[in-house]
Structures are given as structure tokens and as C-alpha cells.
Design an enzyme around this catalytic site. Structure first.
Site, PDB file in Angstrom:
ATOM      1  N   GLU A  62      -5.996  -4.486   8.168  1.00 60.33           N
ATOM      2  CA  GLU A  62      -4.847  -3.594   8.372  1.00 60.33           C
ATOM      3  C   GLU A  62      -4.603  -3.419   9.867  1.00 60.33           C
ATOM      4  OE1 GLU A  62      -6.197   0.003   6.436  1.00 60.33           O
ATOM      5  OE2 GLU A  62      -7.329   0.597   8.192  1.00 60.33           O
ATOM      6  N   GLU A  94       0.854  -1.179   0.000  1.00 60.98           N
ATOM      7  CA  GLU A  94       0.000   0.000   0.000  1.00 60.98           C
ATOM      8  C   GLU A  94       0.894   1.234   0.000  1.00 60.98           C
ATOM      9  OE1 GLU A  94      -2.993   0.499   3.080  1.00 60.98           O
ATOM     10  OE2 GLU A  94      -3.519   2.496   2.308  1.00 60.98           O
ATOM     11  N   GLU A 143      -7.938   2.539  -3.266  1.00 59.93           N
ATOM     12  CA  GLU A 143      -8.632   2.435  -1.983  1.00 59.93           C
ATOM     13  C   GLU A 143      -9.438   3.705  -1.722  1.00 59.93           C
ATOM     14  OE1 GLU A 143      -6.088   1.377   1.262  1.00 59.93           O
ATOM     15  OE2 GLU A 143      -5.372  -0.450   0.276  1.00 59.93           O
ATOM     16  N   ASN A 193      -4.287   5.305  -2.107  1.00 60.39           N
ATOM     17  CA  ASN A 193      -5.448   5.920  -1.466  1.00 60.39           C
ATOM     18  C   ASN A 193      -5.925   7.099  -2.300  1.00 60.39           C
ATOM     19  OD1 ASN A 193      -5.630   4.535   1.328  1.00 60.39           O
ATOM     20  ND2 ASN A 193      -3.454   4.972   1.028  1.00 60.39           N
ATOM     21  N   ASP A 201     -12.151   1.139   1.988  1.00 57.87           N
ATOM     22  CA  ASP A 201     -11.183   1.243   3.086  1.00 57.87           C
ATOM     23  C   ASP A 201     -11.901   1.565   4.392  1.00 57.87           C
ATOM     24  OD1 ASP A 201      -8.750   1.305   4.313  1.00 57.87           O
ATOM     25  OD2 ASP A 201      -7.925   2.965   3.138  1.00 57.87           O
TER      26      ASP A 201
END
Ligand code: C2E
Ligand code: CA
Ligand code: CA
Length: 569
Positions: free
Chosen positions: A211, A37, A124, A92, A154
Site C-alpha cells: 500500500e 479497499e 483486514e 478494515n 495489515d
């Protein structure tokens, strides 16, 4: 954040002070690296590293988010040259950007410039602040998907419209928020929410990612729940582009040892290549197919599930059981069973115990069943119910009784027989011999067993006997030997031992059965006969030599001729 910093931010975006960091994502099942990520870090010249929670909201507020994202994407895609092709990148995207029609084109252009395949990309989207105009968001999402980009929702579970968004947009992946993961060991609620999110993802066919995994215990629990991918400090903190190589090789070794341990290996085997739906169908088929009654009881001893076999034994349909208390279904035996069920609820395994009960589907009045109770535990080891197995062992008991009776019969026969019966195992070890053996030889049964019987044999007969016996053991053909044994008084006696192999269902030898018979008298008569016959022949020869070519047979030779058939009988 001060106005000064907002100024700094717009400058920073132009000057690449905002840098992508990379945090590893791991396949929980195999421990293999699945990708990274991308997380933004601001290397501020005076203040050092600033975390995104501090500056992203300002970038969004100041209309700088699109250019920040663009800079991030370009740098991240370029750095991905260090990352093997099969590994993905997750980035993101601010929910604000889901109002921006040009987002797909921006991503496509950045990917093209850095020669990065959009198929390796997951976007995400944080659901908390998400999306006012769902229709527009949907169009943008569709455009991204048509480029081969995957979509992840997310921080799932923290917003107020998670489910609405999950339904509205074509997500591929669901991320369990780190706040649930971090407290799942200590908080039952967090654990149940994490389990529910993973379960929801599975039932929708989405990749599930957790996560914020900091401890092995969390990873194990998530794996047990069936979560696909893990991310967190346990596996690695976000690292700058120059450390990607190191993160890749580090993970390749580290996580072979980090795999969850034994009780979970069953779950691992089951999750191999099977979607949750398939897995369930497979389990159901096993559940209904086994020749064993199975059911699951909750803490209140109510049927949560039951297989067909047990339902049949109990004489009600599967549906009629569900939700009912055991005492309602089995009023007659419940008082016997209850104490054992309570033991299981206290966490104790109650292995097979037998009871006699009437089984409705069988015509006989009573059957013997073997019942086992096992505590069923959730992912935190709490007992949530009892798993029950019931086997009908009536036939087994009957066969066992029949076998015992026939063995008894055999034993009686052995005791009465003047011959000595014996049994040996497939290796030729004597297991048993009739009591007459002891009478004859003075050897106790203990002395006789295994190869002890050979102690009674005449040394001259030992080798031939053993050769014959070994040959039979090897070939499986019947054995038939004669030997002398020493009696209690020290004299020798001729015996004849015969035996044949008894075979099992697959043709394998399971036992040897035989007898030892006293042939001393026969043998002595035969020897005497042999001797006299030899003597007669000798006399005949002498006569022939003394009187060559006699016309008529002499009186003696006539007598001999008459005697001969009698003697040779
Ligand atoms: P997120 O997307 O939920 O990212 C996960 C956050 O959890 C990251 O914080 C990560 O550093 C942190 N984290 C990962 N593993 C652990 C762990 O084991 N323990 C703990 N305590 N924390 C862990 P970070 O990097 O501070 O990012 C915060 C948030 O900022 C991100 O949350 C994401 O929503 C946002 N963000 C980060 N980079 C970008 C970006 O480039 N664009 C946009 N729009 N948002 C970004
Ligand atoms: Ca994220
Ligand atoms: Ca998150």
C-alpha cells in the site's frame, strides 16, 4: 477529539454521515484491477471530511465500533452492486472486534441484506494493536474463513508481534505497510524490509499487497520483488461510492501503460502462474542442467551458490565451495581472474575471455575455458555480487584448428592442380577459384568472384551454361557443362566445368565444389574425327551410288573399313 465530537460520532453513525470510500487495488503483474479497499470517511456537517485516524480510535473507545462497522459494511456491500463480480472488496476490522463472537454473524447478515457474496470479501486486521486473546481471535477467524471470507494482516512490520500473529491466525494475505513503501527508493533499510515482507509472504503462499504506492519507481521495485497487488495514489485515491464506475473504467485503460518496463519482463514471464517454490525448483533444474558452469559470488568473492557442472570442473563438491573464497578453490588461476572479477564488482560486464586451465574431472592436462563475469544487482541497482559462467571450449578450439588445417590443405591442393578448382555458395556465387584461372583468362580473382567468371565465357555458350548451372542450383544435382573461354591472347578455348553440392547435417546445401578442366585439345581432336568420319561416310555413299551392288568390296572400301574403328576411337 472533543466530547462534542464523540456525541456527534454516535449521531453520525446512525445517520450515515460515515461513508465508505473505495480505493483501487491492482495486480502488479498485469496492471488489472483486482478490487477495492473500503476506507471510512466522516462527512461532518460543520468540519467537512474527517479522516478515520481521527475518529476510529474514539469509536473503539466509546464502544461504537461495532455499529460503525455494521453501517460501513452495509453501505459498502450495497455500493458493490456497481462493481463487477470478479473484483473483491477489502474492509478494515478493528482488532477490538476480534473479541466479539458475533462479528461473523454481523458480516454474514450485512452481506445477505445487500446480496453480496462473502467470497468476494477480505477482512483486514491491523496487527499493531492486535489481539490479546489469540484463542478467541482464532475462533472468530475460523468462522469467517468458513464463510469464504479471506483474511489479511495489515500494516505488517509495524507492530511488535507480527510474526506471532502471522503464525497464530489463518491469513491469506499480507500487506506491506505504506511507510516502508514510501521510503523504499531512498532508504536501503526500508527496501530490505519491504523485500523481506514480500519474500515472507511468498514463502508462506500468501497474496502480497503493497500500500501507499505513489510513484512508478516504487511500483516497479515491488513488482521486481514479486509483490502481487499494489495500492496507492499512483493508481487512484479513495473515491466515494458515486465515483466507483469512473474508477473502474479509468483503471481499465490507465494501467496498460503503467506496466513496469523492460528489465522486469523476464521476471514477469517467470512469475506467470508459478508459486515461488515452483519457480525456485524450475530455476534450480535449469541451473544444474545447463552444459555451462555457473556460480554466484558475493562482494567478497566467496561462493554463494554454484551449479554441479562448475563444481565438477573445479574438482570439489558443491558444498565444499559454499562460503569459500575463490582463491581457496582455484589458487593457481585466481591471480589471473581477480582483476576481471573486480571489474564486474565495479558494475562492468566482462564478456567471455579465454584461459587455459587444468580441469580436475577431465583426463587431459589442460583445457581451454571461456569465462564471463556479470555484475549482479539488487532491486535498487546496487552491485551485490558477480554471476559467473564458464564454458569448456577445448573441443571447439580443437575442431577449429582441424578446420583451419584442412582449409590450408585444400588451398595448397588448389594451387598445385593443373585443373582449376572452384567453390561457390548455395546461391551459385563463386567464392574462390584456383590461380590457374587467372593465368588462363587474365581475369583477376576479384573480377572472377560472384558472377564475374561469366565475363570470360563465349557469348554463344553463355545461355546454355547459365541454364545448366541454374538448373543444378535449383535441383541440387551435379553440374556438367562445356563452354569456351577467352584467353589472354584473345583466342577461345574449350573448357569443361563440373561440380557437386556439399550438404550440411540437415541436408541443406552449404557449398558447391568443382573443377574447370581444359578440354580444348580433346574437343579439337573429336571435332576433326567427326569431320573426317562425315567425309568418309560421304565417300562411301558416293561409291555405292557410282557402282550399284558390287560383288566384292573395292580396295578403297576395304581400306576404309580397316580405318574405321581406329578413326572412331
Ligand atoms: P490502512 O488500512 O492502512 O489504510 C491505508 C491508508 O493509506 C488509508 O488512509 C489510505 O487513504 C492511505 N493511502 C492509500 N494510498 C496512499 C498513498 O499513496 N499515499 C498516502 N500517503 N496514503 C495513502 P485512511 O483512509 O486515512 O485510513 C487510515 C486508517 O484508518 C486505515 O489504515 C485503517 O487502519 C483505518 N480505517 C479506515 N477505514 C476504516 C474502517 O472502516 N474501519 C476500521 N476499523 N478502520 C478503518
Ligand atoms: Ca487496511
Ligand atoms: Ca495498512
Amino acid at each position: 477529539m472533543s466530547l462534542q465530537l464523540v456525541d456527534d460520532l454516535s449521531r453520525a453513525i446512525g445517520s450515515d454521515e460515515i461513508v465508505p470510500y473505495f480505493q483501487p487495488l491492482l495486480e502488479l503483474r498485469s496492471g488489472r484491477l483486482a478490487g477495492f479497499e473500503v476506507l471510512a470517511r466522516w462527512h461532518h456537517p460543520d468540519r467537512g471530511v474527517i479522516l478515520p485516524d481521527e475518529f476510529i480510535p474514539f469509536a473503539e473507545g466509546a464502544g461504537l465500533i461495532a455499529s460503525l462497522t455494521e453501517g460501513m459494511l452495509l453501505q459498502a456491500f450495497s455500493a458493490a452492486a456497481e462493481i463487477p463480480d470478479h473484483l473483491g472488496l477489502s474492509v478494515n476490522i478493528s482488532p477490538f472486534q476480534l473479541r466479539d463472537h458475533s462479528l461473523p454473524a454481523q458480516i454474514a447478515s450485512a452481506a445477505r441484506r445487500a446480496r453480496f457474496s462473502p467470497q468476494r470479501l477480505t477482512v483486514e486486521i491491523t496487527e499493531s494493536a492486535l489481539i490479546r486473546n489469540l484463542e478467541l481471535a482464532r475462533e472468530i477467524a475460523d468462522a469467517l474463513k468458513s464463510m469464504g471470507v479471506r483474511l489479511a494482516i495489515d500494516d505488517f512490520g509495524t507492530g511488535y508481534s507480527s510474526l506471532k500473529h502471522l503464525k497464530a491466525l489463518p491469513f491469506d494475505e499480507i500487506k506491506v505497510d505504506g511507510s516502508f513503501v514510501r521510503s523504499m527508493i531512498t532508504s536501503r533499510e526500508s527496501r530490505k524490509i519491504a523485500a523481506a515482507v514480500v519474500g515472507l509472504g511468498q514463502s508462506l503462499g500468501l497474496t502480497t499487497v503493497a500500500e501507499g504506492i505513489e510513484e512508478k519507481a516504487q511500483a516497479d521495485m515491488l513488482f521486481y520483488l514479486g509483490c502481487d497487488i499494489g495500492q496507492g495514489w499512483l493508481y487512484g485515491k479513495p473515491v466515494p461510492p458515486e465515483s466507483i464506475r469512473e474508477a473502474i473504467s479509468g483503471n481499465a485503460f490507465l494501467h496498460l501503460q503503467e506496466l513496469p518496463t523492460s528489465p522486469l519482463s523476464l521476471n514477469r514471464a517467470m512469475s506467470l502462474d508459478a508459486l515461488p517454490g515452483h519457480r525456485l525448483a524450475q530455476l534450480q533444474a535449469i541451473y544444474d542442467g545447463v552444459p555451462v558452469g555457473l556460480c554466484f559470488l558475493d562482494r567478497n568473492l566467496r561462493y554463494v551458490s554454484i551449479n554441479k557442472r562448475l563444481a565438477e570442473m573445479n574438482g570439489y563438491s558443491v558444498d565444499a565451495h559454499l562460503g569459500r573464497h575463490v582463491s581457496e578453490i582455484l589458487p593457481d588461476v585466481f591471480p589471473i581472474l581477480e582483476a576481471q572479477m573486480r571489474r564486474a564488482l565495479r558494475g562492468e560486464a566482462v564478456p567471455g575471455f579465454e584461459i587455459d586451465r587444468t580441469i580436475v574431472s577431465k583426463p587431459e592436462p589442460e583445457r581451454t575455458v571461456l569465462i564471463s563475469y556479470h555484475p549482479a544487482r539488487d532491486e535498487a541497482d546496487e552491485v551485490v555480487g558477480v554471476s559467473v559462467s564458464v564454458v569448456d571450449i577445448t573441443e571447439l578450439k580443437r575442431n577449429e584448428r582441424a578446420r583451419l588445417a584442412s582449409e590450408e590443405h585444400y588451398r595448397t591442393a588448389m594451387d598445385l592442380n593443373p585443373q582449376v578448382p572452384w567453390t561457390a555458395d548455395p546461391e551459385g556465387m563463386i567464392l574462390d577459384a584456383g590461380p590457374r584461372w587467372e593465368e588462363l583468362t587474365g581475369l583477376s580473382m576479384e573480377e572472377t568472384l560472384n558472377e564475374g567468371w561469366t565475363k570470360a565465357l563465349h557469348p554463344e555458350d553463355l545461355e546454355a551454361t547459365m541454364t545448366a548451372w541454374k538448373e543444378s542450383l535449383r535441383s541440387g544435382n551435379p553440374v556438367d557443362v562445356e563452354y569456351r573461354i577467352r584467353l589472354r591472347d584473345g583466342s577461345w578455348r574449350w573448357m569443361r566445368a563440373r561440380g557437386a553440392a556439399h550438404r550440411g547435417l540437415k541436408g541443406e546445401i552449404v557449398r558447391w565444389y568443382g573443377t574447370v578442366e581444359d578440354i580444348d585439345q580433346h574437343r579439337k581432336v573429336a571435332e576433326a574425327l567427326q569431320k573426317s568420319q562425315a567425309r568418309i561416310e560421304e565417300m562411301e555413299r558416293e561409291l555405292r551410288e557410282a557402282r550399284p551392288k558390287p560383288r566384292k568390296p573395292s580396295r578403297l572400301s576395304k581400306q576404309i573399313r580397316k580405318l574405321r574403328p581406329i578413326l572412331s576411337e
